[in-house]
Structure formats: structure tokens, C-alpha cells
Design a protein around this motif. Structure first.
Motif, short mmCIF file in Angstrom:
data_model
loop_
_atom_site.label_atom_id
_atom_site.label_comp_id
_atom_site.label_asym_id
_atom_site.label_seq_id
_atom_site.Cartn_x
_atom_site.Cartn_y
_atom_site.Cartn_z
N VAL A 34 4.75 23.59 113.83
CA VAL A 34 5.96 23.31 113.05
C VAL A 34 6.43 21.86 113.22
O VAL A 34 6.64 21.15 112.22
CB VAL A 34 7.11 24.27 113.45
CG1 VAL A 34 8.40 23.89 112.73
CG2 VAL A 34 6.72 25.71 113.13
N GLU A 38 7.27 19.31 110.17
CA GLU A 38 8.66 19.15 109.77
C GLU A 38 9.11 17.70 109.88
O GLU A 38 9.82 17.19 109.01
CB GLU A 38 9.54 20.05 110.63
CG GLU A 38 10.67 20.57 109.82
CD GLU A 38 11.63 21.40 110.62
OE1 GLU A 38 11.49 21.50 111.86
OE2 GLU A 38 12.53 21.96 109.98
N GLY A 63 2.65 28.05 112.08
CA GLY A 63 3.93 27.53 111.61
C GLY A 63 4.50 28.29 110.43
O GLY A 63 5.61 27.99 109.97
N LEU A 67 8.53 27.84 109.12
CA LEU A 67 8.70 26.97 107.94
C LEU A 67 9.19 27.78 106.74
O LEU A 67 10.01 27.30 105.95
CB LEU A 67 7.37 26.27 107.61
CG LEU A 67 6.93 25.22 108.64
CD1 LEU A 67 5.49 24.78 108.39
CD2 LEU A 67 7.86 23.99 108.61
N ARG A 70 12.88 28.28 107.31
CA ARG A 70 13.64 27.04 107.19
C ARG A 70 13.80 26.59 105.74
O ARG A 70 14.84 26.12 105.33
CB ARG A 70 12.92 25.94 107.98
CG ARG A 70 13.84 24.90 108.51
CD ARG A 70 13.32 24.32 109.81
NE ARG A 70 13.10 25.33 110.83
CZ ARG A 70 12.62 25.08 112.05
NH1 ARG A 70 12.31 23.84 112.38
NH2 ARG A 70 12.46 26.03 112.94
N TYR A 71 12.74 26.74 104.96
CA TYR A 71 12.77 26.20 103.59
C TYR A 71 12.83 27.28 102.51
O TYR A 71 12.87 26.96 101.33
CB TYR A 71 11.54 25.30 103.36
CG TYR A 71 11.49 24.10 104.27
CD1 TYR A 71 12.40 23.05 104.12
CD2 TYR A 71 10.56 24.02 105.29
CE1 TYR A 71 12.36 21.95 104.96
CE2 TYR A 71 10.51 22.92 106.14
CZ TYR A 71 11.42 21.88 105.97
OH TYR A 71 11.38 20.79 106.81
#
Ligand SMILES: [Fe+2]
Length: 240
Positions: A34, A38, A63, A67, A70-71
Motif C-alpha cells: 500500500v 499511495e 494492497g 486501497l 481508501r478510494y
């Protein structure tokens, strides 16, 4: 629009790739970690739109979950490995086409290293993301499949345009080149490529992408004249 391909070195010798499309949106291929991915995304002001995995090994998928959370983005990977890929949203198979951020990727099934391994071909960028199927001057180990399965997968890759840029999953080029030279000592293209490779590495630069044309001249696994030779080479390389 021609997508821009960013190479993010991760872990010890893995590559994660970011394909940048319209409006700084990007597709993330094989995030095995990650933090470096990132931080690269932030530094370059990119907006992740999707994650794609070539196969289920941890150094390519570790990851995924972070991820995705997060997104808030989907994860695409081989349908045949759907139970093994963390947080997978959608499984894909041979002939499927993924479209996102103005980027089109065709799915080519390239098993052998794992049974469900896929590669992503982007005609717009003239690029193939082949994970652990083909490496520069080498090929993936037969962890799940057999030599015949991988031989047939490499045949599909060999049928792509010679100028195709090969983006493989690991920086193994220097070690692979030593084996290539040992089994094909009269081939002048191997020392030539090794010289370039040494220059890249001494400047802390990746040795990829490399064209399929160069691989056809230097990669013993693509140059194997038949399945028997390929099988022998793959076995020899395991003990080199
Ligand atoms: Fe792998």
C-alpha cells in the motif's frame, strides 16, 4: 488519448503499474503493497479508479483491501481465481474488455505460473501487463500449471505486435540474463541487452518495459523451438 504508464517499484523486486487515463484517473495493476503506491499516487496527483490483478499471489494483491477501502474502487481479477483474490469485485476471462478512464484493456488468459493467471493488453499504449507469466529474458515458475500450459500462454504473447512493450511483475532481468547467456552463449543480442540492463540498474532504473521484439531475440523461453526444449529449459532454470 494515449495512456501514460507509471512504474512503481514495491516490495523487494515487484513492480506495481499505474495506467493514467483521462483527467488524471488511474488504474492500479498488482498493488502488492500500500504505502509506496499511495505515496506515488499523492505525489503525482492521480485519482485511482480501479485495481486490476494478474493473479492471486500476495505480492500482487496484498494492497487490494486497503486501497479499495481508501478510494472506494472496484477490483478486477481472473474469474478462475475469484475465491483467492482479496476483495475482488468482478472476475474476468479471455476476450473480456475493461474500459475505465478512457483506457481499454483486453484480457488474455495466460496460465502456467498460476492456473487462472491473466494478462492485460492495452492497444492504445502498445503495452502488455503480464504479471508473472513472462519476464525479461525469463518466464514464471510453474507453481500451479505445467510446462505445456505456460508454453501455450507464451505463444499467445508471441502473437502480439513486435513493438508491444512488456511490463512484467518483477525485476529479475539481470539474473535471467545470466541464465539466457548460459543456454544461448552464441547469441550476440543477449550481451547487448545485458549491457543496457547494467546501465539501467546502476542508475537505479527499472530494466522494463522491453519490447516483445527484443524478448524474441534474447529470451530463451520465447526462442525455444518446441515444447520439449521449453520444458527442459524451465526445469534447468529452477536449478540454475
Ligand atoms: Fe506470482
Amino acid at each position: 488519448m494515449t495512456p501514460v504508464i507509471h512504474i512503481v517499484p514495491i516490495l523487494r523486486d515487484n513492480f506495481c503499474f499505474l495506467i493514467e487515463g483521462a483527467d488524471k484517473a488511474c488504474l492500479i495493476i498488482d498493488p502488492g503493497q500500500v504505502v509506496p503506491v499511495e505515496s506515488y499516487i499523492k505525489t503525482h496527483g492521480l485519482h485511482p479508479a480501479m485495481i486490476l490483478n494478474t493473479h492471486h499471489h500476495a505480492d500482487h494483491v496484498a494492497g487490494n483491501a486497503d486501497l479499495k477501502a481508501r478510494y472506494n474502487i472496484p477490483i478486477i481479477g481472473p474469474a478462475a481465481e475469484s475465491t483467492k483474490i482479496p476483495a475482488l469485485t468482478k472476475g474476468v476471462k479471455e476476450g473480456d474488455v475493461i474500459e475505465e478512464a478512457g483506457i481499454q484493456l483486453s484480457i488474455i488468459e495466460t496460465p502456467g505460473h498460476t492456473n487462472g493467471h491473466v494478462s492485460f493488453y492495452c492497444a492504445q499504449a502498445n503495452a502488455l501487463f503480464c504479471g508473472d507469466t513472462l519476464f525479461s529474458m525469463g518466464c514464471g515458475r510453474l507453481i500451479e500449471g505445467n510446462a505445456e500450459i505456460l508454453y501455450n500462454a507464451l505463444k499467445k504473447i508471441k502473437s502480439l505486435p513486435p513493438q508491444t512493450l512488456i511490463y512484467c511483475g518483477h525485476e529479475y532481468t539481470e539474473a535471467n540474463g545470466k541464465f539466457a547467456l548460459a543456454v544461448d552463449p552464441q547469441n550476440p543480442d543477449i550481451p547487448k541487452r545485458m549491457k543496457e540492463v547494467a546501465t539501467y540498474l546502476s542508475n537505479s532504473m527499472p530494466t522494463i518495459p522491453v519490447t516483445l521484439e527484443t524478448e524474441m531475440k534474447t529470451n530463451p523461453f520465447l526462442r525455444a523451438i518446441n515444447l520439449r526444449v521449453f520444458t527442459e529449459l524451465r526445469a534447468q532454470k529452477d536449478h540454475f
